[in-house]
Design a protein around this motif. Structure first.
Motif, PDB file in Angstrom:
ATOM      1  N   CYS A 124       0.834  -1.191   0.000  1.00  0.00           N
ATOM      2  CA  CYS A 124       0.000   0.000   0.000  1.00  0.00           C
ATOM      3  C   CYS A 124       0.872   1.246   0.000  1.00  0.00           C
ATOM      4  CB  CYS A 124      -0.919   0.027   1.224  1.00  0.00           C
ATOM      5  SG  CYS A 124      -2.338  -1.056   1.042  1.00  0.00           S
TER       6      CYS A 124
ATOM      7  N   ILE B 174      -1.269  -0.609  -4.208  1.00  0.00           N
ATOM      8  CA  ILE B 174      -2.516   0.086  -3.915  1.00  0.00           C
ATOM      9  C   ILE B 174      -2.237   1.466  -3.316  1.00  0.00           C
ATOM     10  CG2 ILE B 174      -4.669  -0.023  -2.584  1.00  0.00           C
ATOM     11  CD1 ILE B 174      -4.307  -3.061  -2.432  1.00  0.00           C
TER      12      ILE B 174
ATOM     13  N   THR C 205      -3.857   4.389  -1.365  1.00  0.00           N
ATOM     14  CA  THR C 205      -5.091   4.463  -0.579  1.00  0.00           C
ATOM     15  C   THR C 205      -5.006   5.480   0.552  1.00  0.00           C
ATOM     16  OG1 THR C 205      -6.729   3.164   0.641  1.00  0.00           O
ATOM     17  CG2 THR C 205      -4.421   2.596   0.998  1.00  0.00           C
TER      18      THR C 205
ATOM     19  N   ALA D  41      -5.534  -0.548   4.820  1.00  0.00           N
ATOM     20  CA  ALA D  41      -4.116  -0.794   4.523  1.00  0.00           C
ATOM     21  C   ALA D  41      -3.500  -1.691   5.586  1.00  0.00           C
ATOM     22  CB  ALA D  41      -3.367   0.537   4.424  1.00  0.00           C
TER      23      ALA D  41
ATOM     24  N   ALA E  60      -2.282  -5.003   3.708  1.00  0.00           N
ATOM     25  CA  ALA E  60      -0.940  -4.838   3.148  1.00  0.00           C
ATOM     26  C   ALA E  60       0.071  -5.752   3.809  1.00  0.00           C
ATOM     27  CB  ALA E  60      -0.496  -3.385   3.279  1.00  0.00           C
TER      28      ALA E  60
ATOM     29  N   ILE F 266       3.712  -1.267   3.916  1.00  0.00           N
ATOM     30  CA  ILE F 266       3.191   0.069   3.626  1.00  0.00           C
ATOM     31  C   ILE F 266       4.362   0.978   3.297  1.00  0.00           C
ATOM     32  CG2 ILE F 266       2.106   2.117   4.644  1.00  0.00           C
ATOM     33  CD1 ILE F 266       0.187   0.333   6.106  1.00  0.00           C
TER      34      ILE F 266
END
Lengths: 268, 248
Positions: free
Chosen positions: B34, B194, B196, B202, B206, B209
């Motif tokens: 993410c 992604i 977001t 997340a 995820a 991150i």
């Protein structure tokens, strides 16, 4: 006051004001000093009935010119619009030619293009060049209207948000596939009303071909008027032109409405 | 574990505005990464560059071992392997849901119409959209439209999915149905990158991150560590603002 009675009131006011307006205009015209003379030379019912069969027959030529020219215009104008929307420096010369074409043929009066081609091309005396005035009239109308209609298409293409093309390209479609399946279908739907506007213009401008000698409705009414010193045949020709445009306008309204309904339809 | 995506020293400017200033990122097969960061930090631009929707200025991008930013690469072939879903859905409004999904497989992959439709119907029913296949996008809710957009991307059987703030344009009550679809994709082993603003999501989904700040990945790590004890002061500030806004 309820919404219903307000609506009825509005309709009543509209009807009354329409009646008053047209009565006043009618009185003003029929009380003009020259009205009896105008009425005799322009609105002679006997002349109308006598001239309209010939003019209607000649009007078929207008319809033919319109139909043939329109078919070419729709295709060529789209091609021109697509050429002008090609991206990248490689296509610069083609874009420039497209712009020059559109500028030239929108700038020169239609009647001049018709005169230049209609009198000029046959004068070349080349065996393979057609001599028909109608043929050259159609060519001139195609050249002029392609320039106008390509601008309409182009506006449509530019009105489709770039994110639509991005979505198509992101799925692996080529530029051409995206244009053909995603951008152009949306662009063309959006420009149907302005396209019709140009159709109507073209329908009327078929009368200009009479200038070259082709006996279409306007030319025929000129011949009739010259023979009888009565202008009612012009009115008869006008009635025929209007009779063709009104159904076309309603047809377009219906197309637009159908498309809107379909897009919001829940299927099944 | 092999790398599905490697981004190496990526620079991208729009005019004089340098949006990406040297992004380095690797995503392994079946990994879900993410991207978080403020608006304008370059999340969307990064995703658009990976899908070759934006030409890059410097650096390189490698997908499944192939350098996709090399000169002369067929961009259409690359994009078929990388699915992207946009914030604003970008469905084709003049086509039915089914045609939206089958368009690219039939045109770009040469799949027969019959087979493409069979596959599309299967995907649509998997995501609860079977009864919507003949509808047009304008008649669907935002959540349904976004799920169709996801199905449309999946129909190309991509190796990698890019999701660009796919819930940001949705009414709050419609967010869950879209996130549920993404969870299912993750569970199925789809490799995803992604962008977001949904920090809770997340954290759940995820493997890692990445915090994007002023065009570089300033900090990255496992969700728990990134969201509870980030090291960089800028990351802490960003998360504090999210917490204050009640989004975490």
């Amino acid at each position: 006051m309820t919404a219903g009675s307000e609506g009825r009131r509005a309709v009543t006011v509209a009807i009354l004001s329409t009646i008053v307006f047209f009565t006043l205009v009618g009185i003003a015209i029929t009380h003009a000093p020259g009205w009896p003379e105008v009425r005799r030379t322009f609105f002679d019912w006997g002349e109308f009935k006598a001239s309209i069969p010939e003019i209607a027959r000649a009007f078929l030529l207008n319809v033919k010119i319109f139909a043939i020219a329109e078919a070419f215009i729709l295709v060529l104008a789209l091609a021109l619009a697509v050429i002008r929307s090609l991206p990248g420096p490689v296509f610069f010369p083609m874009r420039m030619l497209g712009i020059a074409y559109a500028d030239f043929f929108r700038g020169v009066p239609t009647i001049l293009v018709i005169a230049l081609l209609g009198f000029g091309a046959p004068a070349l005396q080349l065996s393979w060049v057609p001599l028909s005035t109608t043929f050259w009239g159609i060519v001139a109308l195609v050249l002029v209207y392609t320039a106008y209609v390509s601008e309409v298409y182009r506006a449509g293409i530019e009105s489709v948000h770039p994110s639509q093309d991005a979505a198509a390209r992101s799925l692996g479609l080529s530029h051409w596939q995206s244009l053909r399946k995603v951008v152009l279908p949306q662009a063309v739907r959006r420009v149907i009303p302005p396209l019709l506007n140009d159709f109507i213009g073209l329908q009327k401008d078929t009368a200009l071909v009479g200038f070259l000698g082709s006996v279409e409705a306007f030319k025929q009414s000129q011949i009739d008027a010259a023979a009888t010193f009565n202008y009612t045949p012009f009115v008869a020709a006008a009635v025929l032109f209007v009779a063709l445009t009104i159904p076309l306008a309603r047809f377009t309204d219906w197309l637009v409405l159908r498309d809107r309904r379909r897009r919001q339809a829940t299927g099944v | 574990m092999s790398e599905a995506l490697v981004v190496d020293g990526l620079h991208k400017s729009f005019g004089t505005l340098e949006v990406l200033r040297g992004v380095d990122l690797a995503v392994a097969e079946h990994e879900v990464v993410c991207l978080i960061g403020a608006s304008g930090s370059g999340k969307s631009t990064l995703l658009r560059c990976v899908n070759l929707l934006e030409p890059i200025d410097q650096g390189r991008i490698v997908v499944e071992g192939e350098e996709i930013t090399a000169p002369g690469v067929n961009v259409n072939r690359i994009r078929r392997r990388i699915g992207i879903v946009f914030q604003a859905y970008n469905l084709f409004p003049h086509m039915s849901v089914l045609r939206n999904v089958t368009l690219a497989p039939t045109l770009a992959l040469g799949t027969s119409r019959v087979q493409a439709e069979a596959e599309a119907k299967e995907l649509l029913s998997r995501f609860g959209l079977a009864d919507k296949r003949n509808d047009y996008p304008d008649s669907l809710s935002g959540g349904q439209q976004q799920r169709v957009a996801i199905v449309r991307a999946l129909a190309m059987r991509p190796d990698l999915m890019l999701l660009d703030e796919v819930t940001s344009a949705l009414d709050p009550e419609l967010v869950a149905e879209v996130l549920e679809v993404i969870r299912e994709l993750a569970a199925g082993g789809m490799t995803m990158l992604i962008a977001t603003h949904e920090m809770g999501f997340a954290r759940d989904i995820a493997n890692r991150i990445c915090f994007l700040d002023e065009g570089v990945i300033l900090e990255q790590g496992p969700p728990e560590q990134m969201l509870t004890e980030p090291k960089e002061p800028r990351t802490q500030q960003f998360l504090q603002r999210i917490i204050n806004a009640g989004r975490l």
